[in-house]
Design a protein around this motif. Structure first.
Motif, mmCIF file in Angstrom:
data_model
loop_
_atom_site.group_PDB
_atom_site.id
_atom_site.type_symbol
_atom_site.label_atom_id
_atom_site.label_comp_id
_atom_site.label_asym_id
_atom_site.label_seq_id
_atom_site.Cartn_x
_atom_site.Cartn_y
_atom_site.Cartn_z
ATOM 1 N N MET A 1 0.848 -1.191 0.000
ATOM 2 C CA MET A 1 0.000 0.000 0.000
ATOM 3 C C MET A 1 0.887 1.245 0.000
ATOM 4 S SD MET A 1 -3.134 0.979 2.568
ATOM 5 C CE MET A 1 -2.129 1.252 4.013
ATOM 6 N N ASN A 2 0.889 1.945 -1.123
ATOM 7 C CA ASN A 2 1.750 3.121 -1.227
ATOM 8 C C ASN A 2 0.877 4.375 -1.170
ATOM 9 O OD1 ASN A 2 3.810 4.847 -1.589
ATOM 10 N ND2 ASN A 2 4.585 3.908 -3.460
ATOM 11 N N VAL A 3 0.627 4.822 0.037
ATOM 12 C CA VAL A 3 -0.231 5.988 0.226
ATOM 13 C C VAL A 3 0.484 7.023 1.084
ATOM 14 C CG1 VAL A 3 -2.373 4.656 0.004
ATOM 15 C CG2 VAL A 3 -1.384 5.036 2.258
ATOM 16 N N ARG A 4 0.020 8.247 0.957
ATOM 17 C CA ARG A 4 0.529 9.357 1.783
ATOM 18 C C ARG A 4 -0.670 10.122 2.320
ATOM 19 N NH1 ARG A 4 5.456 11.808 -0.098
ATOM 20 N NH2 ARG A 4 6.797 10.198 -0.974
ATOM 21 N N VAL A 5 -0.498 10.706 3.481
ATOM 22 C CA VAL A 5 -1.574 11.519 4.050
ATOM 23 C C VAL A 5 -1.022 12.904 4.352
ATOM 24 C CG1 VAL A 5 -1.185 10.797 6.451
ATOM 25 C CG2 VAL A 5 -3.469 11.519 5.719
ATOM 26 N N GLY A 6 -1.855 13.921 4.180
ATOM 27 C CA GLY A 6 -1.443 15.297 4.456
ATOM 28 C C GLY A 6 -2.515 16.041 5.230
ATOM 29 N N LEU A 7 -2.058 16.956 6.079
ATOM 30 C CA LEU A 7 -2.955 17.803 6.864
ATOM 31 C C LEU A 7 -2.830 19.237 6.370
ATOM 32 C CD1 LEU A 7 -4.730 18.413 9.429
ATOM 33 C CD2 LEU A 7 -2.572 18.698 10.654
ATOM 34 N N GLY A 8 -3.954 19.888 6.133
ATOM 35 C CA GLY A 8 -3.930 21.274 5.658
ATOM 36 C C GLY A 8 -4.754 22.189 6.541
ATOM 37 N N TYR A 9 -4.357 23.449 6.565
ATOM 38 C CA TYR A 9 -5.068 24.444 7.372
ATOM 39 C C TYR A 9 -5.032 25.782 6.655
ATOM 40 C CZ TYR A 9 -5.940 27.883 11.029
ATOM 41 O OH TYR A 9 -6.440 28.928 11.754
ATOM 42 N N ASP A 10 -6.109 26.556 6.799
ATOM 43 C CA ASP A 10 -6.074 27.927 6.300
ATOM 44 C C ASP A 10 -7.091 28.772 7.060
ATOM 45 O OD1 ASP A 10 -5.042 29.958 4.744
ATOM 46 O OD2 ASP A 10 -6.502 29.696 3.145
ATOM 47 N N ILE A 11 -6.834 30.047 7.118
ATOM 48 C CA ILE A 11 -7.764 30.993 7.742
ATOM 49 C C ILE A 11 -7.692 32.305 6.965
ATOM 50 C CG2 ILE A 11 -6.015 31.745 9.435
ATOM 51 C CD1 ILE A 11 -8.371 32.083 11.452
ATOM 52 N N HIS A 12 -8.844 32.927 6.743
ATOM 53 C CA HIS A 12 -8.897 34.240 6.091
ATOM 54 C C HIS A 12 -9.826 35.155 6.867
ATOM 55 C CE1 HIS A 12 -6.834 33.718 2.126
ATOM 56 N NE2 HIS A 12 -6.960 32.443 2.470
ATOM 57 N N ARG A 13 -9.493 36.433 6.840
ATOM 58 C CA ARG A 13 -10.355 37.442 7.467
ATOM 59 C C ARG A 13 -11.618 37.650 6.651
ATOM 60 N NH1 ARG A 13 -7.876 40.915 11.170
ATOM 61 N NH2 ARG A 13 -5.617 40.627 11.259
ATOM 62 N N LEU A 14 -12.739 37.836 7.356
ATOM 63 C CA LEU A 14 -14.000 38.210 6.713
ATOM 64 C C LEU A 14 -14.074 39.732 6.681
ATOM 65 C CD1 LEU A 14 -16.830 35.959 8.188
ATOM 66 C CD2 LEU A 14 -16.395 36.362 5.757
ATOM 67 N N VAL A 15 -14.263 40.279 5.479
ATOM 68 C CA VAL A 15 -14.309 41.738 5.338
ATOM 69 C C VAL A 15 -15.478 42.141 4.443
ATOM 70 C CG1 VAL A 15 -11.822 42.023 5.648
ATOM 71 C CG2 VAL A 15 -12.760 41.715 3.340
ATOM 72 N N GLU A 16 -15.891 43.384 4.589
ATOM 73 C CA GLU A 16 -16.948 43.908 3.724
ATOM 74 C C GLU A 16 -16.377 44.189 2.341
ATOM 75 O OE1 GLU A 16 -18.721 47.214 5.698
ATOM 76 O OE2 GLU A 16 -19.618 45.955 7.265
ATOM 77 N N GLY A 17 -17.254 44.146 1.334
ATOM 78 C CA GLY A 17 -16.838 44.494 -0.015
ATOM 79 C C GLY A 17 -16.210 43.352 -0.794
ATOM 80 N N ARG A 18 -16.293 42.138 -0.268
ATOM 81 C CA ARG A 18 -15.789 40.954 -0.980
ATOM 82 C C ARG A 18 -16.911 39.929 -1.056
ATOM 83 N NH1 ARG A 18 -10.400 40.077 -2.906
ATOM 84 N NH2 ARG A 18 -10.405 38.001 -1.981
ATOM 85 N N ARG A 19 -16.941 39.176 -2.166
ATOM 86 C CA ARG A 19 -17.870 38.045 -2.248
ATOM 87 C C ARG A 19 -17.281 36.883 -1.445
ATOM 88 N NH1 ARG A 19 -21.233 37.985 -7.195
ATOM 89 N NH2 ARG A 19 -21.126 40.060 -8.112
ATOM 90 N N LEU A 20 -18.165 36.009 -0.947
ATOM 91 C CA LEU A 20 -17.708 34.872 -0.147
ATOM 92 C C LEU A 20 -17.597 33.623 -1.025
ATOM 93 C CD1 LEU A 20 -16.977 33.508 2.527
ATOM 94 C CD2 LEU A 20 -19.431 33.148 2.920
ATOM 95 N N TYR A 21 -16.379 33.088 -1.099
ATOM 96 C CA TYR A 21 -16.148 31.832 -1.805
ATOM 97 C C TYR A 21 -15.621 30.818 -0.802
ATOM 98 C CZ TYR A 21 -16.456 34.730 -5.967
ATOM 99 O OH TYR A 21 -16.886 35.604 -6.925
ATOM 100 N N LEU A 22 -16.249 29.650 -0.788
ATOM 101 C CA LEU A 22 -15.827 28.555 0.094
ATOM 102 C C LEU A 22 -16.103 27.235 -0.614
ATOM 103 C CD1 LEU A 22 -17.091 29.270 3.734
ATOM 104 C CD2 LEU A 22 -14.705 28.932 3.015
ATOM 105 N N GLY A 23 -15.157 26.319 -0.571
ATOM 106 C CA GLY A 23 -15.375 25.021 -1.195
ATOM 107 C C GLY A 23 -15.618 25.114 -2.681
#
Ligand code: MG
Length: 159
Positions: free
Chosen positions: A1-23
């Protein structure tokens, strides 16, 4: 079984004047996520996890915030480019699980669309992608609605 696992993280500020994109989709909200790209913390966490699993460093190392190529780049574009770079290292994505932490908006209704968009960008079956959403119970900056964060785990298989 040749597999790898990775952990990811991110955070962004919520501000006015921007559209919300997620996923890799747009979600109606009165504010959006600040960033050089479209600020899609969920897509970025998935990219970060996949890049880590492939030994390609983190998201910032691959997609520099000073590179005009990634100005306003969508989550779908970064996911597809991550998939290409992971493939060049001899791996394909097998499974994605992402957990979004947001006090608002309520994301449950958008989970199927996020799963579909992430799966499409990564050329995965929808059954291989999981998106979960939770609040931060009113705690800290996320709980005050100042930011949205995401964690992701990605499984890679050698090709
Ligand atoms: Mg980001």
């Amino acid at each position: 079984m040749n597999v790898r696992v990775g952990l990811g993280y991110d955070i962004h500020r919520l501000v006015e004047g921007r559209r919300l994109y997620l996923g890799a989709i747009e979600i109606p909200h009165d504010r959006g996520l600040l960033g050089h790209s479209d600020g899609d913390a969920a897509a970025h966490a998935v990219c970060d996890a996949a890049l880590g699993a492939a030994g390609l460093g983190d998201l910032g190392a691959q997609f520099s915030e000073t590179d005009p190529a990634w100005k306003d780049a969508s989550g779908a574009i970064l996911l597809a480019e991550t998939r290409r770079r992971v493939a060049a290292r001899g791996f394909r994505l097998a499974q994605v699980d992402v957990s979004i932490v947001a006090e608002a908006p309520r994301l449950a209704a958008y989970r199927p669309a996020m799963i579909e968009a992430i799966a499409r960008a990564l050329d995965l079956e929808v059954g291989a992608v999981s998106v979960k959403a939770r609040t931060n119970e009113g705690l800290d900056s996320i709980g005050r609605g100042e930011a949205i964060a995401a964690w992701a785990v990605v499984l890679l298989e050698a090709t």
